[in-house]
Write a protein that holds these residues in place. Structure first.
Motif, PDB file in Angstrom:
ATOM      1  N   GLU A 166      16.432  -1.288  -0.080  1.00 38.52           N
ATOM      2  CA  GLU A 166      16.628  -0.016   0.629  1.00 38.52           C
ATOM      3  C   GLU A 166      15.452   0.926   0.414  1.00 38.52           C
ATOM      4  N   LEU A 167      14.860   0.857  -0.774  1.00 39.62           N
ATOM      5  CA  LEU A 167      13.752   1.754  -1.078  1.00 39.62           C
ATOM      6  C   LEU A 167      12.546   1.454  -0.173  1.00 39.62           C
ATOM      7  N   VAL A 168      12.189   0.191  -0.104  1.00 37.94           N
ATOM      8  CA  VAL A 168      11.011  -0.163   0.700  1.00 37.94           C
ATOM      9  C   VAL A 168      11.332  -0.044   2.196  1.00 37.94           C
ATOM     10  N   ALA A 169      12.569  -0.356   2.569  1.00 35.96           N
ATOM     11  CA  ALA A 169      12.940  -0.261   3.989  1.00 35.96           C
ATOM     12  C   ALA A 169      12.858   1.185   4.468  1.00 35.96           C
ATOM     13  N   ALA A 170      13.230   2.132   3.607  1.00 39.17           N
ATOM     14  CA  ALA A 170      13.168   3.546   3.996  1.00 39.17           C
ATOM     15  C   ALA A 170      11.721   3.945   4.288  1.00 39.17           C
ATOM     16  N   GLU A 215      10.270   5.072   7.991  1.00 37.72           N
ATOM     17  CA  GLU A 215       9.562   6.345   8.161  1.00 37.72           C
ATOM     18  C   GLU A 215       8.203   6.105   8.826  1.00 37.72           C
ATOM     19  N   TRP A 216       7.510   5.050   8.376  1.00 35.62           N
ATOM     20  CA  TRP A 216       6.193   4.718   8.952  1.00 35.62           C
ATOM     21  C   TRP A 216       6.331   4.354  10.433  1.00 35.62           C
ATOM     22  N   MET A 217       7.358   3.546  10.751  1.00 37.08           N
ATOM     23  CA  MET A 217       7.531   3.140  12.154  1.00 37.08           C
ATOM     24  C   MET A 217       7.827   4.343  13.032  1.00 37.08           C
ATOM     25  N   GLY A 218       8.578   5.279  12.477  1.00 40.14           N
ATOM     26  CA  GLY A 218       8.937   6.469  13.239  1.00 40.14           C
ATOM     27  C   GLY A 218       7.726   7.294  13.636  1.00 40.14           C
ATOM     28  N   ASP A 268       0.840  -1.218   0.000  1.00 43.60           N
ATOM     29  CA  ASP A 268       0.000   0.000   0.000  1.00 43.60           C
ATOM     30  C   ASP A 268       0.867   1.256   0.000  1.00 43.60           C
ATOM     31  N   LEU A 269       1.933   1.242   0.810  1.00 43.83           N
ATOM     32  CA  LEU A 269       2.826   2.420   0.841  1.00 43.83           C
ATOM     33  C   LEU A 269       3.405   2.661  -0.547  1.00 43.83           C
TER      34      LEU A 269
END
Ligand code: AMP
Length: 264
Positions: A113-117, A121-124, A84-85
């Motif tokens: 790296e793209l999806v992890a970023a 950000e979402w977790m933050g 979804d993101l």
């Protein structure tokens, strides 16, 4: 299928623990332990301890539907779908979205790296007041799982369970063929298993329902292949960590939701 599958309902995992538990873990903290445990963040402020639960399973295994229902039943749960993101980023034509678009159309994984970023950000921004973060579709590679460990450590959270939804390929294809989504509010449907009240129209916001571009037969076949090659190694990864739980993802959706609830 969700409601019409003939697969007999299995007992919830928590009821099986007496003799035939399918849970694979070495030492698991109880829910009470997690609720009571506190961690000190870098700012020295004591804050509640967060659990991270990873939902594993092929496309159509029910990860998103199950997570949505768990969140509806417990407002301290948060749910994110990496798919979804990414679809939102594509829709907004951000740099990340433009880069991800081609991979997604082909049913391939976008770079780690793209999806992890995006997940970082979402977790933050999603920890406030949360007891449990449900990750749906992330991690999908061992590298992503390693990045998740680092991110979790940085925000006072710990991975408590990786739940594998076990669904056979024929059922996955059947579910995906009938899957419909609302572009307005994100609600998910299935033409026979979770039908909207009015055909083709979202119950929640009234938008016309659509089929995902990557739900075509060819792309789904590719996504399943990618799942086998790149995501299944996570089973060994999480088994070695003692947090893998196997849950039957067939039969009525309510049964799957119960089994996942018991497993986490
Ligand atoms: P999903 O909605 O989870 O089925 O994901 C749709 C598509 O988004 C996948 O086929 C991938 O192209 C991409 N995607 C979603 N999550 C990830 C991930 N964790 N790693 C790489 N690609 C992903």
């Amino acid at each position: 299928m969700y409601s019409q599958e003939k697969t007999p309902m299995k007992k919830p995992v928590c009821q099986e623990r007496g003799g035939n538990a399918r849970t694979e873990r070495k030492s698991a903290a109880t829910a009470k332990d997690f609720a009571l445990r506190r961690v000190r963040g870098p700012d020295k402020v004591t804050r509640p301890y967060m659990k991270i639960v990873v939902l594993l399973g092929g496309p159509g295994s029910g990860k998103g539907t199950i997570a949505t229902r768990l969140v509806a039943a417990d407002r301290t749960f948060r749910h994110v779908s990496s798919g979804d993101l990414l679809r939102e980023a594509v829709r907004l034509q951000t740099d990340a979205g433009r880069e991800a678009d081609g991979y997604m159309k082909r049913g391939e994984l976008v770079p780690d790296e793209l999806v992890a970023a995006m997940i970082r950000e979402w977790m933050g921004r999603s920890g406030e007041g949360a007891s449990t973060l449900l990750l749906d579709g992330f991690p999908r590679t061992v590298r992503q799982a390693e990045i998740l460990d680092e991110t979790a450590a940085g925000c006072g959270a710990e991975l408590s369970a990786a739940v594998l939804l076990e669904v056979d390929d024929a059922t996955l294809f059947d579910r995906i063929a009938g899957r419909r989504g609302c572009p307005g509010c994100g609600a998910g449907y299935h033409v026979t298993n979770i039908p909207p009240k009015r055909e083709g129209v979202c119950d929640v916001c009234g938008s016309a329902l659509v089929t995902r571009k990557d739900d075509s037969f060819e792309t789904v076949r590719n996504r399943l292949e990618v799942y086998r090659n790149q995501t299944l190694p996570l089973i060994d990864f999480y088994r070695a960590r003692g947090v893998l739980r196997r849950v039957a993802g067939t039969g009525p959706i309510e049964g799957s939701v119960d089994r996942v609830r018991c497993a986490i």
